[in-house]
Design a protein around this motif. Structure first.
Motif, short mmCIF file in Angstrom:
data_model
loop_
_atom_site.label_atom_id
_atom_site.label_comp_id
_atom_site.label_asym_id
_atom_site.label_seq_id
_atom_site.Cartn_x
_atom_site.Cartn_y
_atom_site.Cartn_z
N GLU A 88 -2.90 3.34 -7.83
CA GLU A 88 -3.13 4.27 -6.72
C GLU A 88 -1.84 4.58 -5.96
OE1 GLU A 88 -6.00 2.31 -4.34
OE2 GLU A 88 -7.68 2.66 -5.72
N ARG A 89 -0.82 3.75 -6.16
CA ARG A 89 0.41 3.89 -5.38
C ARG A 89 1.51 4.66 -6.11
NH1 ARG A 89 2.50 -1.66 -4.88
NH2 ARG A 89 4.13 -0.62 -3.64
N ILE A 90 1.24 5.06 -7.33
CA ILE A 90 2.33 5.66 -8.11
C ILE A 90 1.79 6.76 -9.02
CG2 ILE A 90 2.17 4.02 -10.03
CD1 ILE A 90 5.28 4.04 -10.06
N ASP A 91 2.57 7.80 -9.22
CA ASP A 91 2.22 8.85 -10.18
C ASP A 91 2.74 8.41 -11.54
OD1 ASP A 91 1.76 11.06 -11.68
OD2 ASP A 91 3.22 12.35 -10.67
N ARG B 86 0.81 -1.22 0.00
CA ARG B 86 0.00 0.00 0.00
C ARG B 86 0.85 1.27 0.00
NH1 ARG B 86 -2.94 -3.24 -1.31
NH2 ARG B 86 -5.02 -3.80 -0.55
N SER B 87 2.15 1.16 0.19
CA SER B 87 3.00 2.34 0.27
C SER B 87 3.17 2.99 -1.10
CB SER B 87 4.37 1.97 0.83
OG SER B 87 5.01 1.01 0.01
N PHE B 88 3.32 4.32 -1.08
CA PHE B 88 3.47 5.07 -2.33
C PHE B 88 4.87 4.85 -2.91
CE2 PHE B 88 4.19 8.82 -4.98
CZ PHE B 88 3.00 8.85 -5.71
N VAL B 89 4.93 4.68 -4.23
CA VAL B 89 6.21 4.50 -4.93
C VAL B 89 6.62 5.86 -5.49
CG1 VAL B 89 7.43 3.30 -6.77
CG2 VAL B 89 5.57 2.14 -5.56
N ASP B 90 7.67 6.46 -4.91
CA ASP B 90 8.06 7.78 -5.38
C ASP B 90 8.83 7.67 -6.69
OD1 ASP B 90 10.74 7.17 -4.75
OD2 ASP B 90 10.52 7.94 -2.72
N TRP B 91 9.08 8.84 -7.30
CA TRP B 91 9.62 8.84 -8.66
C TRP B 91 11.02 8.24 -8.75
CZ3 TRP B 91 14.10 11.40 -9.92
CH2 TRP B 91 14.57 12.35 -9.02
N GLN B 92 11.82 8.33 -7.65
CA GLN B 92 13.16 7.76 -7.69
C GLN B 92 13.13 6.24 -7.82
OE1 GLN B 92 12.09 9.89 -5.28
NE2 GLN B 92 13.73 11.31 -4.62
N LYS B 93 12.05 5.62 -7.34
CA LYS B 93 11.95 4.16 -7.36
C LYS B 93 11.08 3.64 -8.50
CE LYS B 93 12.54 3.85 -2.33
NZ LYS B 93 11.92 3.42 -1.05
N GLU B 94 10.54 4.58 -9.31
CA GLU B 94 9.60 4.17 -10.36
C GLU B 94 10.23 3.21 -11.37
OE1 GLU B 94 7.94 4.30 -14.38
OE2 GLU B 94 9.75 5.37 -13.77
N ARG B 95 11.47 3.51 -11.78
CA ARG B 95 12.12 2.68 -12.81
C ARG B 95 12.36 1.26 -12.30
NH1 ARG B 95 17.62 4.30 -16.17
NH2 ARG B 95 17.63 2.46 -17.52
#
Length: 488
Positions: A116-119, A66-75
């Motif tokens: 829902e967890r990632i932009d 359920r934790s949000f995946v920030d942009w640094q970890k998106e790749r």
């Protein structure tokens, strides 16, 4: 200069198992997604159940997270999803397509929480799930026909909550692969379920509307596979007018040898387009038709041909050409002329194009027909009227005219360069440098023609250019250094 080694199965096999194993081990230590693929391959040696068990662990983690995946970890997150999907489709899919189907459906279902967890403004994560949805048909085609009868039931959870269309895409992809009896039962279930939904609510919520339209699309796909055109049309009639694809229905009816009905449908769409855009019917002499209706009008002409109304069909094609300068319409008109009739018609058509007030549309027509001699004449006649912001047309036009019509090409390249510099479009300076380079190359060929056309000779033009835009150092650096970074 030594050639780069070619990577293929034979070349890699020649390295020997020990060297390959070391390479794999090294890469697995650097890349977590690759390590998961290798682990899946190792598990595959123990049988498909071992691979499935490994996939299940990853899917369970995805379902719980359920934790949000920030942009640094998106790749890294995307690569992890891709590795899981690759294991399902390739490793498990080859060993046991039945088990792979279960995991693929489960994987696709995780999109609800993942989104829902990632932009995902870039759409990269969504693309992984689209690839997953597209992979179902390949797995289904590899299982026995009798094992396919349970697929509609297994897809229902994805269809009931399908705001991103993945469930519908999967369902549509497997319709042609299902037995006739299964299709009939599925069609009945969809009709019953959504018939009840219509009775229970006077107004659809957004989710209900999505589900209802998905069900209609599915039922039409089923009718299509079953060859039941009347059922397909009946379903189309249940849609509101704005959602009906009248042109598609007309095309289907024409192919089925039912031109009278086809004409009714194609004209229904025409009436709706007129109401929406405010244009009068082209058949009644409109001067400004809806350009998006060209294909519909050409279909209407074909239907008139099928009804034996050849004169009406040709009149419609010619009216469409005159109003829109549509090359397809003119070609269709000419193809149906008698021997030697086309010469006079084409002379009249080209005269109409050259006299049109829509100069960009005229240029596009002359380039695509093609009549480059007339295109060049058109460019020169309107030399001061072109706007470089229409680069999507003018740039390819200049390239097409360079060979035999250098003056017209010069006019267009100067227009394109002027727009870039006048608006200081720094991101397009690489393009501008290329345009100036082409002008340099054309200079000797057009030296005498420039004066006759009332245009500055090249050296004077370049001097004036530097005088007006000399401070745009980024542009001149691109020119002097030959930079082409914007074009790569």
């Amino acid at each position: 200069m030594a050639r780069k080694p070619v990577l293929n199965i034979d070349a890699l096999t020649a390295l020997g198992p020990e060297k390959l194993a070391r390479l794999v081990l090294d890469e697995a230590g650097r890349s977590a997604p690759f390590r998961k693929v290798v682990n899946a391959a190792l598990a595959g040696a123990k049988g498909p159940e071992a691979v499935a068990k490994q996939i299940d662990r990853r899917l369970s983690a995805l379902e719980r997270a359920r934790s949000f995946v920030d942009w640094q970890k998106e790749r890294a997150f995307r690569h992890d999803l891709e590795a899981t999907l690759r294991t399902i489709l390739d490793e498990l899919g080859r060993a046991s397509p039945e088990l792979a189907i279960d995991r693929l459906l489960r994987f696709v279902a995780t999109h609800r929480t993942v989104f829902e967890r990632i932009d995902d403004s870039s759409g990269r994560i969504q693309s992984v799930y689209r690839v997953a949805a597209e992979g179902l048909a390949g797995l289904v085609s590899a299982i026995r026909e009798e094992d396919r009868r349970f697929l509609p039931q297994r897809l229902q959870p994805l269809l009931r909550d399908d705001s991103h269309g993945l469930g519908t895409a999967m369902a549509l992809s497997i319709v042609p692969l299902l037995p006739a009896g299964v299709l009939a039962a599925w069609d009945n279930e969809l009709a019953r379920e959504h018939g009840q939904a219509d009775k229970s609510s006077t107004a659809d919520t957004w989710d209900q509307a999505i589900t209802k339209w998905a069900a209609l699309d599915l039922r039409q796909a089923i009718a299509d596979v079953r060859g039941d055109l009347d059922a397909f049309i009946a379903l189309e009639r249940t849609k509101p007018p704005r959602r009906q694809n009248c042109t598609d229905i007309a095309e289907r009816l024409l192919a089925a040898g039912r031109p009278t009905e086809a004409l009714d449908w194609v004209r229904q769409e025409g009436k709706r387009a007129i109401a929406d855009t405010g244009h009068a019917p082209l058949a009644r002499g409109a001067l400004e038709p809806d350009l998006g209706s060209s294909e519909r009008l050409l279909l209407e002409a074909r239907i008139l041909d099928a009804l034996g109304r050849k004169t009406d069909a040709q009149a419609l094609r010619w009216q469409l050409f005159e109003a829109s300068l549509d090359a397809k319409a003119l070609r269709a008109f000419v193809e149906r002329l008698g021997d030697f009739e086309e010469f006079e018609v084409l002379d009249r058509a080209f005269a109409h194009v050259m006299g049109s007030k829509h100069r960009y549309r005229s240029l596009h027509f002359l380039l695509t027909w093609p009549r480059l001699d007339l295109a060049a004449e058109h460019v020169i006649v309107h030399a001061s009227d072109w706007d470089g912001r229409h680069y999507d047309l003018l740039a390819p036009a200049a390239e097409a005219l360079e060979g035999k019509h250098p003056l017209a090409a010069t006019i267009l390249y100067r227009t394109l360069l002027a727009d870039i510099l006048n608006r200081a479009k720094s991101q397009a300076y690489g393009h501008g440098a290329r345009y100036l380079e082409r002008l340099e190359a054309l200079a000797k060929r057009v030296a005498s023609d420039l004066t006759k056309a009332g245009l500055a000779e090249h050296q004077a033009y370049r001097t004036a250019l530097h005088s007006a835009h000399g401070r745009k150092t980024a542009f001149w650096s691109s020119v002097e250094g030959g930079t082409r970074r914007f074009l790569t």
